[in-house]
Design an enzyme around this catalytic site. Structure first.
Site, PDB file in Angstrom:
ATOM      1  N   THR A 255      -6.364  -1.429  10.505  1.00  0.00           N
ATOM      2  CA  THR A 255      -7.051  -2.476   9.748  1.00  0.00           C
ATOM      3  C   THR A 255      -8.393  -2.823  10.398  1.00  0.00           C
ATOM      4  N   ASP A 256      -9.323  -3.324   9.580  1.00  0.00           N
ATOM      5  CA  ASP A 256     -10.604  -3.790  10.134  1.00  0.00           C
ATOM      6  C   ASP A 256     -10.421  -5.010  11.043  1.00  0.00           C
ATOM      7  N   GLU A 257      -9.257  -5.685  10.911  1.00  0.00           N
ATOM      8  CA  GLU A 257      -9.063  -6.913  11.705  1.00  0.00           C
ATOM      9  C   GLU A 257      -9.023  -6.645  13.211  1.00  0.00           C
TER      10      GLU A 257
ATOM     11  N   LYS B 238      12.680  -0.478   5.939  1.00  0.00           N
ATOM     12  CA  LYS B 238      13.848  -1.261   6.388  1.00  0.00           C
ATOM     13  C   LYS B 238      14.691  -1.789   5.230  1.00  0.00           C
TER      14      LYS B 238
ATOM     15  N   ALA C 101      -3.879  -8.281  17.028  1.00  0.00           N
ATOM     16  CA  ALA C 101      -3.669  -7.800  18.406  1.00  0.00           C
ATOM     17  C   ALA C 101      -2.565  -6.756  18.436  1.00  0.00           C
TER      18      ALA C 101
ATOM     19  N   ASP D  55      -7.390 -25.385   8.056  1.00  0.00           N
ATOM     20  CA  ASP D  55      -7.808 -24.003   8.294  1.00  0.00           C
ATOM     21  C   ASP D  55      -6.725 -23.218   9.043  1.00  0.00           C
TER      22      ASP D  55
ATOM     23  N   ASN E 270      -7.189  -4.927   1.024  1.00  0.00           N
ATOM     24  CA  ASN E 270      -6.803  -4.239  -0.205  1.00  0.00           C
ATOM     25  C   ASN E 270      -6.335  -5.235  -1.263  1.00  0.00           C
TER      26      ASN E 270
ATOM     27  N   ILE F 183       0.843  -1.200   0.000  1.00  0.00           N
ATOM     28  CA  ILE F 183       0.000   0.000   0.000  1.00  0.00           C
ATOM     29  C   ILE F 183       0.879   1.252   0.000  1.00  0.00           C
TER      30      ILE F 183
ATOM     31  N   TYR G  64      -1.253 -10.786  14.741  1.00  0.00           N
ATOM     32  CA  TYR G  64      -1.167  -9.597  13.880  1.00  0.00           C
ATOM     33  C   TYR G  64      -2.193  -8.549  14.313  1.00  0.00           C
TER      34      TYR G  64
ATOM     35  N   THR H 249       7.724  -4.687  15.841  1.00  0.00           N
ATOM     36  CA  THR H 249       7.538  -3.698  14.768  1.00  0.00           C
ATOM     37  C   THR H 249       6.240  -2.901  14.953  1.00  0.00           C
TER      38      THR H 249
ATOM     39  N   LYS I  51      -1.779  -4.740  15.954  1.00  0.00           N
ATOM     40  CA  LYS I  51      -2.310  -3.512  15.333  1.00  0.00           C
ATOM     41  C   LYS I  51      -3.257  -2.792  16.303  1.00  0.00           C
TER      42      LYS I  51
HETATM   43  P1  NAD Z   1       3.372  -4.871   3.401  1.00  0.00           P
HETATM   44  O1  NAD Z   1       3.753  -6.036   4.234  1.00  0.00           O
HETATM   45  O2  NAD Z   1       3.245  -5.036   1.927  1.00  0.00           O
HETATM   46  O3  NAD Z   1       4.425  -3.692   3.631  1.00  0.00           O
HETATM   47  C1  NAD Z   1       4.923  -3.379   4.897  1.00  0.00           C
HETATM   48  C2  NAD Z   1       6.154  -2.493   4.710  1.00  0.00           C
HETATM   49  O4  NAD Z   1       6.659  -2.158   6.010  1.00  0.00           O
HETATM   50  C3  NAD Z   1       7.299  -3.189   3.955  1.00  0.00           C
HETATM   51  O5  NAD Z   1       7.827  -2.342   2.954  1.00  0.00           O
HETATM   52  C4  NAD Z   1       8.327  -3.453   5.031  1.00  0.00           C
HETATM   53  O6  NAD Z   1       9.666  -3.464   4.546  1.00  0.00           O
HETATM   54  C5  NAD Z   1       8.070  -2.294   5.987  1.00  0.00           C
HETATM   55  N1  NAD Z   1       8.564  -2.588   7.332  1.00  0.00           N
HETATM   56  C6  NAD Z   1       8.265  -3.681   8.081  1.00  0.00           C
HETATM   57  N2  NAD Z   1       8.945  -3.638   9.238  1.00  0.00           N
HETATM   58  C7  NAD Z   1       9.672  -2.482   9.228  1.00  0.00           C
HETATM   59  C8  NAD Z   1      10.569  -1.885  10.144  1.00  0.00           C
HETATM   60  N3  NAD Z   1      10.864  -2.475  11.301  1.00  0.00           N
HETATM   61  N4  NAD Z   1      11.128  -0.696   9.827  1.00  0.00           N
HETATM   62  C9  NAD Z   1      10.841  -0.095   8.647  1.00  0.00           C
HETATM   63  N5  NAD Z   1      10.003  -0.629   7.729  1.00  0.00           N
HETATM   64  C10 NAD Z   1       9.438  -1.810   8.012  1.00  0.00           C
HETATM   65  O7  NAD Z   1       2.041  -4.312   4.042  1.00  0.00           O
HETATM   66  P2  NAD Z   1       0.777  -3.617   3.346  1.00  0.00           P
HETATM   67  O8  NAD Z   1      -0.170  -4.655   2.936  1.00  0.00           O
HETATM   68  O9  NAD Z   1       1.250  -2.607   2.386  1.00  0.00           O
HETATM   69  O10 NAD Z   1       0.146  -2.889   4.615  1.00  0.00           O
HETATM   70  C11 NAD Z   1       0.574  -1.580   4.977  1.00  0.00           C
HETATM   71  C12 NAD Z   1      -0.173  -1.152   6.222  1.00  0.00           C
HETATM   72  O11 NAD Z   1      -1.569  -1.155   5.977  1.00  0.00           O
HETATM   73  C13 NAD Z   1       0.048  -2.068   7.425  1.00  0.00           C
HETATM   74  O12 NAD Z   1       0.167  -1.275   8.572  1.00  0.00           O
HETATM   75  C14 NAD Z   1      -1.218  -2.923   7.473  1.00  0.00           C
HETATM   76  O13 NAD Z   1      -1.500  -3.300   8.791  1.00  0.00           O
HETATM   77  C15 NAD Z   1      -2.245  -1.953   6.935  1.00  0.00           C
HETATM   78  N6  NAD Z   1      -3.399  -2.558   6.243  1.00  0.00           N
HETATM   79  C16 NAD Z   1      -3.191  -3.451   5.216  1.00  0.00           C
HETATM   80  C17 NAD Z   1      -4.291  -3.962   4.529  1.00  0.00           C
HETATM   81  C18 NAD Z   1      -4.133  -4.934   3.389  1.00  0.00           C
HETATM   82  O14 NAD Z   1      -5.117  -5.485   2.924  1.00  0.00           O
HETATM   83  N7  NAD Z   1      -2.931  -5.159   2.881  1.00  0.00           N
HETATM   84  C19 NAD Z   1      -5.584  -3.565   4.899  1.00  0.00           C
HETATM   85  C20 NAD Z   1      -5.752  -2.663   5.947  1.00  0.00           C
HETATM   86  C21 NAD Z   1      -4.642  -2.164   6.596  1.00  0.00           C
HETATM   87  O1  DAU Z   2      -8.650  -6.991   6.486  1.00  0.00           O
HETATM   88  C1  DAU Z   2      -7.455  -6.296   6.325  1.00  0.00           C
HETATM   89  C2  DAU Z   2      -6.303  -7.255   6.380  1.00  0.00           C
HETATM   90  O2  DAU Z   2      -6.332  -7.987   5.159  1.00  0.00           O
HETATM   91  C3  DAU Z   2      -4.961  -6.572   6.572  1.00  0.00           C
HETATM   92  O3  DAU Z   2      -4.938  -5.951   7.819  1.00  0.00           O
HETATM   93  C4  DAU Z   2      -3.814  -7.587   6.457  1.00  0.00           C
HETATM   94  O4  DAU Z   2      -2.575  -6.907   6.522  1.00  0.00           O
HETATM   95  C5  DAU Z   2      -3.938  -8.320   5.151  1.00  0.00           C
HETATM   96  O5  DAU Z   2      -2.947  -9.319   5.073  1.00  0.00           O
HETATM   97  C6  DAU Z   2      -5.316  -8.949   5.002  1.00  0.00           C
HETATM   98  O6  DAU Z   2      -5.489 -10.022   5.959  1.00  0.00           O
HETATM   99  P1  DAU Z   2      -6.244 -11.386   5.571  1.00  0.00           P
HETATM  100  O7  DAU Z   2      -5.826 -12.431   6.511  1.00  0.00           O
HETATM  101  O8  DAU Z   2      -7.696 -11.145   5.397  1.00  0.00           O
HETATM  102  O9  DAU Z   2      -5.628 -11.610   4.112  1.00  0.00           O
HETATM  103  P2  DAU Z   2      -5.040 -12.903   3.381  1.00  0.00           P
HETATM  104  O10 DAU Z   2      -4.783 -12.513   1.966  1.00  0.00           O
HETATM  105  O11 DAU Z   2      -3.936 -13.523   4.143  1.00  0.00           O
HETATM  106  O12 DAU Z   2      -6.268 -13.909   3.416  1.00  0.00           O
HETATM  107  C7  DAU Z   2      -7.517 -13.559   2.854  1.00  0.00           C
HETATM  108  C8  DAU Z   2      -8.467 -14.707   3.123  1.00  0.00           C
HETATM  109  O13 DAU Z   2      -8.047 -15.852   2.350  1.00  0.00           O
HETATM  110  C9  DAU Z   2      -8.479 -15.179   4.563  1.00  0.00           C
HETATM  111  O14 DAU Z   2      -9.811 -15.579   4.915  1.00  0.00           O
HETATM  112  C10 DAU Z   2      -7.564 -16.402   4.569  1.00  0.00           C
HETATM  113  C11 DAU Z   2      -7.754 -16.961   3.189  1.00  0.00           C
HETATM  114  N1  DAU Z   2      -6.570 -17.635   2.607  1.00  0.00           N
HETATM  115  C12 DAU Z   2      -5.398 -16.942   2.592  1.00  0.00           C
HETATM  116  C13 DAU Z   2      -4.259 -17.526   2.063  1.00  0.00           C
HETATM  117  C14 DAU Z   2      -2.951 -16.770   2.044  1.00  0.00           C
HETATM  118  C15 DAU Z   2      -6.666 -18.913   2.070  1.00  0.00           C
HETATM  119  O15 DAU Z   2      -7.744 -19.531   2.059  1.00  0.00           O
HETATM  120  N2  DAU Z   2      -5.543 -19.478   1.543  1.00  0.00           N
HETATM  121  C16 DAU Z   2      -4.337 -18.850   1.534  1.00  0.00           C
HETATM  122  O16 DAU Z   2      -3.344 -19.443   1.049  1.00  0.00           O
END
Ligand code: NAD
Ligand code: DAU
Length: 335
Positions: free
Chosen positions: A124-126, A34, A151, A271, A179, A12, A149, A99, A153
């Site tokens: 996050t909604d989680e 990092k 907890a 699961d 996302n 993101i 995770y 972190t 956040k």
């Molecule tokens: P991501 O894992 O793709 O990216 C995380 C970034 O943080 C990486 O570039 C990593 O190098 C950096 N990072 C990790 N530890 C670090 C440290 N100690 N010092 C400096 N940098 C560090 O994550 P993302 O999916 O882009 O999510 C970004 C943020 O959005 C997170 O805080 C996540 O909780 C939140 N979020 C993600 C989603 C989703 O669906 N991906 C949804 C809602 C909220």
């Molecule tokens: O809701 C926001 C969150 O969405 C963010 O805060 C997290 O950073 C992001 O990783 C994401 O978490 P989820 O656990 O929802 O995403 P993930 O892509 O890991 O899994 C999406 C759903 O798919 C979940 O119900 C678990 C399932 N899944 C996931 C993987 C990786 C599978 O069934 N098989 C898989 O191999």
């Protein structure tokens, strides 16, 4: 405006930096990352010569690194940096608290000392836990995180909130749903499924596959954060989501259909422990107060995302090297 983006080499964060540099050519963006396995500065190679874009390689869990960044004079912090993958938090929770909690504390502490104008905590909604078949998360929903995770956040959200209450730091917390889009690390469901389907490899589906996630295109998330930076009321929380719920099994079938691949690539596996059943966001507050609305339909966003992975094999092949292999072996056994 000088913007500190933490975690800008991640999914993101890199999309957000692209968005900001395009929309606000006069803003200065400092990307502190990092990077971990999930960060990749190559995702921003197209802007590396932009004179308003600076990279600082540093660790948010190091107060020395963090303070050095604030000495550049920061107006706004947008804090993405985190350990973000639920399955990894089950395998190795410790780094999530280092972190996501300690790192956030250093950032918000220096934001206080250096008097930033706004600190946006990307959450996050989680943190709200899991829903049954009905209802949606509002900003008033009780926090009930179920994974290490979530907890971590939720803990970070609470400490950011405390800095607002105690020190008056102008903070906002955003809580977004799942996302999807370009540059997402292929451990997450959508890129994992696209890449594995493209290669005719089985797609691991946890448990019943009937868990529900509420998907939002990353560009719509970036536009919401933009509004929060500029118009968010200090101390307020904003939920972000597009009212786009899918069961995991239907989502994977949709991807397989778009790629003209057979459903028998779906492979039901054990699961996820503590697997949240359903997420659904009520985004009426950000719509009403800040005028946000999602613009990208899932139909077009998912198709474009699939196209992006088809066109960027060099990107995902590179990030699949090294650490990714050992993680996949640990998480999925034989893969
Ligand atoms: P991501 O894992 O793709 O990216 C995380 C970034 O943080 C990486 O570039 C990593 O190098 C950096 N990072 C990790 N530890 C670090 C440290 N100690 N010092 C400096 N940098 C560090 O994550 P993302 O999916 O882009 O999510 C970004 C943020 O959005 C997170 O805080 C996540 O909780 C939140 N979020 C993600 C989603 C989703 O669906 N991906 C949804 C809602 C909220
Ligand atoms: O809701 C926001 C969150 O969405 C963010 O805060 C997290 O950073 C992001 O990783 C994401 O978490 P989820 O656990 O929802 O995403 P993930 O892509 O890991 O899994 C999406 C759903 O798919 C979940 O119900 C678990 C399932 N899944 C996931 C993987 C990786 C599978 O069934 N098989 C898989 O191999």
């Amino acid at each position: 405006m000088k913007l500190l983006v933490t975690g800008g080499a991640g999914f993101i964060g890199s999309n957000f930096i692209h968005y900001i540099l395009k929309k606000y050519p006069s803003y200065v963006v400092i990307n502190l990352d990092k990077p971990t396995y999930a960060g990749n500065f190559e995702s921003l190679s197209d802007v590396e010569n932009n004179r308003n874009y600076y990279v600082i390689t540093g660790d948010i869990t190091s107060p020395t690194h963090v303070e050095a960044v604030f000495q550049n004079g920061i107006d706004v912090v947008v804090h993405f940096a985190a350990e973000s993958h639920v399955d990894r938090s089950i395998l190795n929770p410790n780094v999530f608290f280092q972190t996501n909690v300690l790192g956030t504390q250093y950032l918000v502490e220096f934001a206080k000392q250096y008097k930033v104008k706004k600190f946006v905590q990307i959450s996050t909604d989680e943190v709200y836990g899991s829903l049954g078949q009905t209802g949606r998360f509002t900003e008033a929903t009780q926090l009930q995180p179920n994974s290490p995770y979530s907890a971590s956040k939720a803990s970070a959200d609470l400490l950011v909130r405390a800095y607002y209450e105690t020190f008056g730091i102008p903070v906002n917390i955003t809580r977004c749903s799942n996302n999807y889009g370009p540059f997402q690390f292929p451990e997450k469901l959508i890129p994992l499924s696209i890449i594995r389907a493209m290669n005719d490899e089985s797609i691991p589906l946890y448990g019943s596959g009937l868990q529900v996630r509420d998907w939002l295109h990353v560009d719509d998330h970036c536009r919401a954060i933009d509004l929060v930076i500029h118009h968010g009321v200090p101390g307020e929380i904003y939920n972000i989501g597009a009212n786009n719920e899918w069961t995991n099994v239907d989502l994977i079938k949709e991807i397989l259909d778009k790629l003209h691949k057979p459903y028998d690539l779906i492979h039901f596996v054990k699961d996820r422990p503590g697997h949240d059943q359903r997420y659904a966001i009520d985004a009426s507050k950000i719509k009403r107060d800040l005028g946000w609305t999602p613009r990208i339909t899932f139909e077009e966003g998912l198709s474009e995302t699939i196209e992006w992975y088809l066109d960027h094999e060099f990107w995902w092949k590179r990030v699949q090297e090294g650490e990714y292999r050992s993680y996949m072996a640990l998480q999925y056994g034989h893969r």
